[in-house]
Design a protein around this motif. Sequence first.
Motif, short mmCIF file in Angstrom:
data_model
loop_
_atom_site.label_atom_id
_atom_site.label_comp_id
_atom_site.label_asym_id
_atom_site.label_seq_id
_atom_site.Cartn_x
_atom_site.Cartn_y
_atom_site.Cartn_z
N THR A 135 26.00 -52.56 34.94
CA THR A 135 26.77 -52.42 33.71
C THR A 135 28.23 -52.78 33.95
O THR A 135 28.85 -52.30 34.89
CB THR A 135 26.69 -50.97 33.19
OG1 THR A 135 25.31 -50.62 33.03
CG2 THR A 135 27.42 -50.81 31.87
N ARG A 189 35.37 -43.81 27.63
CA ARG A 189 35.92 -44.35 28.89
C ARG A 189 35.95 -43.27 29.96
O ARG A 189 35.59 -43.51 31.11
CB ARG A 189 37.30 -44.94 28.66
CG ARG A 189 37.24 -46.27 27.96
CD ARG A 189 38.59 -46.94 27.80
NE ARG A 189 38.45 -48.10 26.94
CZ ARG A 189 37.94 -49.27 27.33
NH1 ARG A 189 37.57 -49.44 28.58
NH2 ARG A 189 37.84 -50.27 26.48
N TRP A 242 28.33 -35.32 29.71
CA TRP A 242 28.73 -35.55 28.32
C TRP A 242 29.43 -34.32 27.75
O TRP A 242 30.51 -34.41 27.19
CB TRP A 242 27.49 -35.93 27.51
CG TRP A 242 27.71 -36.25 26.08
CD1 TRP A 242 27.17 -35.59 25.02
CD2 TRP A 242 28.50 -37.31 25.52
NE1 TRP A 242 27.57 -36.17 23.84
CE2 TRP A 242 28.39 -37.23 24.12
CE3 TRP A 242 29.30 -38.31 26.07
CZ2 TRP A 242 29.04 -38.11 23.26
CZ3 TRP A 242 29.94 -39.19 25.22
CH2 TRP A 242 29.81 -39.09 23.84
N HIS A 250 30.21 -53.15 27.84
CA HIS A 250 29.45 -52.00 27.33
C HIS A 250 30.25 -51.19 26.30
O HIS A 250 29.67 -50.67 25.34
CB HIS A 250 29.04 -51.12 28.51
CG HIS A 250 28.08 -50.04 28.18
ND1 HIS A 250 26.83 -50.27 27.63
CD2 HIS A 250 28.17 -48.69 28.33
CE1 HIS A 250 26.20 -49.12 27.47
NE2 HIS A 250 27.00 -48.15 27.87
N LEU A 283 31.67 -52.23 32.23
CA LEU A 283 32.23 -51.33 31.23
C LEU A 283 32.96 -52.10 30.13
O LEU A 283 32.88 -51.73 28.96
CB LEU A 283 33.17 -50.33 31.89
CG LEU A 283 33.53 -49.09 31.09
CD1 LEU A 283 32.29 -48.38 30.60
CD2 LEU A 283 34.39 -48.16 31.90
N PHE A 327 29.59 -43.35 36.09
CA PHE A 327 29.47 -44.41 37.08
C PHE A 327 29.67 -43.87 38.49
O PHE A 327 29.04 -44.34 39.43
CB PHE A 327 30.49 -45.52 36.82
CG PHE A 327 30.10 -46.51 35.76
CD1 PHE A 327 29.40 -46.14 34.62
CD2 PHE A 327 30.50 -47.83 35.87
CE1 PHE A 327 29.07 -47.06 33.63
CE2 PHE A 327 30.17 -48.76 34.90
CZ PHE A 327 29.46 -48.38 33.78
N PHE A 373 23.69 -47.06 36.31
CA PHE A 373 24.68 -47.91 35.66
C PHE A 373 25.16 -49.02 36.59
O PHE A 373 25.27 -50.17 36.16
CB PHE A 373 25.90 -47.07 35.23
CG PHE A 373 25.59 -46.03 34.21
CD1 PHE A 373 25.37 -46.37 32.88
CD2 PHE A 373 25.52 -44.69 34.57
CE1 PHE A 373 25.09 -45.40 31.93
CE2 PHE A 373 25.23 -43.71 33.63
CZ PHE A 373 25.02 -44.07 32.31
N TYR A 423 32.18 -42.50 30.97
CA TYR A 423 31.55 -43.52 31.81
C TYR A 423 32.21 -43.64 33.16
O TYR A 423 31.55 -43.97 34.15
CB TYR A 423 31.45 -44.86 31.08
CG TYR A 423 30.27 -44.86 30.15
CD1 TYR A 423 28.97 -44.94 30.65
CD2 TYR A 423 30.43 -44.71 28.78
CE1 TYR A 423 27.87 -44.88 29.81
CE2 TYR A 423 29.35 -44.65 27.93
CZ TYR A 423 28.07 -44.74 28.45
OH TYR A 423 26.99 -44.68 27.63
N TRP A 468 23.19 -36.29 32.70
CA TRP A 468 23.92 -37.04 31.67
C TRP A 468 24.49 -36.07 30.64
O TRP A 468 25.67 -36.16 30.27
CB TRP A 468 22.97 -38.05 31.00
CG TRP A 468 23.65 -38.96 30.03
CD1 TRP A 468 24.12 -40.21 30.27
CD2 TRP A 468 23.95 -38.68 28.65
NE1 TRP A 468 24.69 -40.73 29.12
CE2 TRP A 468 24.59 -39.80 28.11
CE3 TRP A 468 23.72 -37.57 27.82
CZ2 TRP A 468 25.03 -39.87 26.79
CZ3 TRP A 468 24.16 -37.63 26.50
CH2 TRP A 468 24.80 -38.77 26.00
#
Length: 156
Positions: free
Chosen positions: A47, A25, A99, A52, A49, A32, A41, A28, A95
């Motif tokens: 997308t 959470r 991450w 997803h 959430l 986003f 996204f 993303y 990304w």
Amino acid sequence: MDPVHFAARDRADITGRADLDALLRRFYTAAFADPQIGPFFTEIAGTRLDIHMPRITDFWERALFRSAEYQRNAFAPHAALHSVEPMTAEHFGRWVQLWHATIDGLHAGPNAERAKAQGERIAVAMLKRLSGGRLDTSGDGTGFIPLAAVELRAAA
């Protein structure tokens, strides 16, 4: 003790689905909102959430703990996005950077390290498949390594 090691000691490792849900959470939310990868996204994929999250949590629970039933094709949605707007090494590098930063902000330990390494492997594999097996080998000829991940590790 230096601040990096002190901070790592205060963060628990990723231990299961609840940790993954909170981690994903937060990730993303950042992804986003990111100007570089967010449009993939929000604008291209549209997308949601809430839809997803269970799928991606299953994916990561299976990737890290082999304990979820993830039976979807993770590559197919990325290929569909790529056909609309090509995803580049820079996108995958961003990304990976987000991450790593998200994991490092919440967790420390063997599972957290495995999640970061797995994220890098996934990014490289996705980029390689999307580019038809060809990676950008400009530079030293070793292929794509997310620069953002290397820079993030160097800063730690």
